[in-house]
Design a protein around this motif. Structure first.
Motif, PDB file in Angstrom:
ATOM      1  N   LEU A   1      65.569  57.997 -46.326  1.00  0.00           N
ATOM      2  CA  LEU A   1      66.853  58.182 -45.649  1.00  0.00           C
ATOM      3  C   LEU A   1      67.146  59.673 -45.486  1.00  0.00           C
ATOM      4  O   LEU A   1      67.687  60.107 -44.472  1.00  0.00           O
ATOM      5  CB  LEU A   1      67.977  57.524 -46.452  1.00  0.00           C
ATOM      6  CG  LEU A   1      67.873  56.011 -46.653  1.00  0.00           C
ATOM      7  CD1 LEU A   1      68.925  55.539 -47.648  1.00  0.00           C
ATOM      8  CD2 LEU A   1      68.026  55.282 -45.330  1.00  0.00           C
ATOM      9  N   TRP A   2      66.770  60.428 -46.504  1.00  0.00           N
ATOM     10  CA  TRP A   2      67.010  61.877 -46.508  1.00  0.00           C
ATOM     11  C   TRP A   2      65.772  62.555 -47.061  1.00  0.00           C
ATOM     12  O   TRP A   2      65.184  62.079 -48.042  1.00  0.00           O
ATOM     13  CB  TRP A   2      68.229  62.201 -47.360  1.00  0.00           C
ATOM     14  CG  TRP A   2      68.656  63.639 -47.291  1.00  0.00           C
ATOM     15  CD1 TRP A   2      68.400  64.627 -48.205  1.00  0.00           C
ATOM     16  CD2 TRP A   2      69.419  64.249 -46.250  1.00  0.00           C
ATOM     17  NE1 TRP A   2      68.946  65.811 -47.795  1.00  0.00           N
ATOM     18  CE2 TRP A   2      69.593  65.615 -46.597  1.00  0.00           C
ATOM     19  CE3 TRP A   2      69.973  63.793 -45.059  1.00  0.00           C
ATOM     20  CZ2 TRP A   2      70.294  66.512 -45.800  1.00  0.00           C
ATOM     21  CZ3 TRP A   2      70.681  64.676 -44.267  1.00  0.00           C
ATOM     22  CH2 TRP A   2      70.830  66.021 -44.631  1.00  0.00           C
ATOM     23  N   LYS A   3      65.353  63.645 -46.428  1.00  0.00           N
ATOM     24  CA  LYS A   3      64.153  64.356 -46.850  1.00  0.00           C
ATOM     25  C   LYS A   3      64.534  65.735 -47.370  1.00  0.00           C
ATOM     26  O   LYS A   3      65.096  66.553 -46.624  1.00  0.00           O
ATOM     27  CB  LYS A   3      63.173  64.496 -45.680  1.00  0.00           C
ATOM     28  CG  LYS A   3      62.662  63.165 -45.148  1.00  0.00           C
ATOM     29  CD  LYS A   3      61.632  63.374 -44.052  1.00  0.00           C
ATOM     30  CE  LYS A   3      61.055  62.057 -43.591  1.00  0.00           C
ATOM     31  NZ  LYS A   3      59.987  62.244 -42.594  1.00  0.00           N
ATOM     32  N   GLY A   4      64.234  65.987 -48.636  1.00  0.00           N
ATOM     33  CA  GLY A   4      64.527  67.286 -49.222  1.00  0.00           C
ATOM     34  C   GLY A   4      63.748  68.401 -48.553  1.00  0.00           C
ATOM     35  O   GLY A   4      62.610  68.206 -48.107  1.00  0.00           O
ATOM     36  N   HIS A   5      64.360  69.575 -48.490  1.00  0.00           N
ATOM     37  CA  HIS A   5      63.721  70.739 -47.862  1.00  0.00           C
ATOM     38  C   HIS A   5      62.479  71.136 -48.654  1.00  0.00           C
ATOM     39  O   HIS A   5      62.491  71.195 -49.882  1.00  0.00           O
ATOM     40  CB  HIS A   5      64.706  71.911 -47.817  1.00  0.00           C
ATOM     41  CG  HIS A   5      64.140  73.128 -47.173  1.00  0.00           C
ATOM     42  ND1 HIS A   5      63.736  74.236 -47.896  1.00  0.00           N
ATOM     43  CD2 HIS A   5      63.886  73.412 -45.877  1.00  0.00           C
ATOM     44  CE1 HIS A   5      63.277  75.151 -47.069  1.00  0.00           C
ATOM     45  NE2 HIS A   5      63.357  74.680 -45.835  1.00  0.00           N
TER      46      HIS A   5
END
Length: 481
Positions: free
Chosen positions: A185-189
């Motif tokens: 859902l969300w991809k860390g930098h």
């Protein structure tokens, strides 16, 4: 109107009833703007443009939302290869997408949201899923957040697949996943990625996953529940499956009908950038009449595969055949123009049997093959009425054909086709030059200088142009050799 559509979710054809009477909301997944659009991409745009035109023809108020994915792994990789900023890379190809829309006469969406403009909505949706127990931050400190596939018993309902039969999701590092099929859902930098390609979130800086983007944007502009979600059949799994799962798990009704168009293939393979077997819209429309390209994409049923051959061999369904079909259309429109340019009242297309057949075909899951047959039957009938001198019937046929062409989006005199008829960048220049010569000829005729008028006509004829004098003024067309 009794429109029946094939719903991918139920795998059945069922009657379409709008959520709100008189209004229809449609969301179809736009492109990831990583490279130039090809015919495989743009078929979806043509299919949903015809659907929109048909619904509007039937008196419905249609809202179309088609997103632009302007942040993605592929965009970051390709922009790095090209040595340009990712946002400049994405914007360049977004403009090419808009040019492809216009080249094939597609109406622009009611709204076209960019993924990067909706980060707050994506973060909010992710938090809702975490709070409901359907998502979790990765414990490895990566900043990734995953959807927990096994927490949602309905997962797989759109594609008909069972979780245990699915392969691992390949959209993020699997180290932080509870299950290899959980999707991001969300991809860390990550180190090495541009800081500009990340946004602050409760889980650290990062960017949204592809599937999350569409759920958030569809919900923002069409509400928690809307009428139709569409896209290419290749998006059904995993993209649309994941959209449906995360939206439904968040408590949204989401799409009531799912529509998917089939592929455009080359040598039997799906047209794709990765295979290198692409046919860019910008190139094809230089060789072929853009209306013929549009007709080539809309004439087969939207759920059937289209085979494209760049070395046109004249086989059934080819672009060459589509060009011949457009020539037949244009010839009739030219002949029928004078029958519509009168003050004898509005002709009645309902008196034309082929028009009724066209309506029946379009209401049967957009059966464009049958609708196309009705169109050309009406053209034959109209040509016969003109040959018989039956002005009343000719006007009815002309009115019916006009409405059919407007639904298909291929009427030669529609504003979207101005200056595009020849499929060449030189068309506006040629049209202007021929127009100037025709104006000189008109002045010569007014002065009864028949020799000068005939000389201009003969000069144009020698160049392969056919001049037809009509009540609305002289028209020109390029004679086919």
């Amino acid at each position: 109107m009794t429109l029946k559509l094939y719903d991918t979710a139920t795998r059945s054809t069922r009657e379409f009833v709008p959520l709100v009477a008189g209004k229809v909301g449609i969301y179809h997944c736009g492109l990831t703007v990583q490279a130039s659009p090809h015919l495989g991409h743009i078929r979806k745009e043509v299919v949903f443009d015809v659907l929109r035109r048909w619904l509007e023809h039937e008196g419905l108020d249609v809202t179309v939302v088609a997103n632009v994915t302007d942040i993605d792994d592929k965009i970051l990789a390709k922009s790095a290869e090209a040595g340009v900023e990712w946002f400049a890379h994405a914007y360049h190809f977004e403009r090419e997408l808009h040019e492809a829309y216009a080249a094939l006469g597609c109406k622009p969406p009611t709204y076209e949201p960019r993924a990067t403009g909706h980060i707050p909505e994506m973060i909010e949706l992710t938090q809702v899923l975490i709070d409901r127990g359907h998502a979790y931050p990765a414990p490895d400190g990566s900043g990734d957040v995953y959807f927990d596939v096994k927490s949602w018993p309905r997962y797989g309902e759109l594609s008909g697949m069972k979780v245990d039969e699915m392969e691992a999701a390949a959209d993020a590092d699997p180290r932080g996943k509870r299950d290899p099929r959980d999707f991001a859902l969300w991809k860390g930098h990550k180190e090495g990625e541009p800081t500009t390609a990340s946004w602050p979130s409760p889980w650290g800086r990062g960017r949204p996953g592809w599937h999350l983007e569409c759920s958030a944007m569809a919900g923002k502009y069409l509400g928690d529940t809307f009428d139709i979600h569409g896209g290419g059949i290749d998006l059904r799994f995993p993209h649309h499956e994941n959209e449906l799962a995360q939206s439904a798990a968040a408590g949204h009704g989401f799409a009531r009908y799912w529509m998917h168009n089939a592929w455009v293939t080359m040598a039997g393979e799906k047209m794709s950038k990765s295979l290198g077997n692409t046919a860019q819209v910008s190139e094809v429309t230089k060789t072929y009449n853009p209306r013929a390209v549009r007709f080539f994409l809309l004439a087969p049923h939207y759920r059937s595969t289209i085979e494209f051959s760049p070395a046109d061999d004249g086989t059934r369904g080819s672009l060459a055949e589509a060009e011949k079909a457009i020539e037949r259309v244009d010839s009739f429109v030219e002949r029928a123009r004078e029958f519509l340019a009168t003050d004898e009242g509005t002709p009645d297309p309902q008196s034309v049997a082929q028009y009724a057949a066209f309506i029946q075909a379009m209401n049967d899951d957009l059966s464009t093959p049958a609708a196309t047959a009705s169109l050309f039957d009406a053209i034959r009938g109209g040509n016969q009425a003109i040959a018989d001198g039956d002005a009343v019937r000719a006007r009815s046929f002309a009115a019916a054909v006009t409405q059919m062409l407007n639904v298909f989006g291929i009427h030669p005199e529609a504003p979207e086709w101005a200056g595009k008829a020849a499929g060449s960048d030189l068309t506006p220049v040629v049209d202007g030059l021929v127009g100037a010569l025709l104006a000189q000829r008109a002045k010569a005729r007014e002065a009864k200088d028949w020799a000068a008028a005939d000389a201009i006509r003969d000069t144009l004829a020698d160049l392969g142009l056919v001049i037809t004098d009509t009540p609305a003024g002289p028209r020109w067309s390029l004679e086919k050799k």
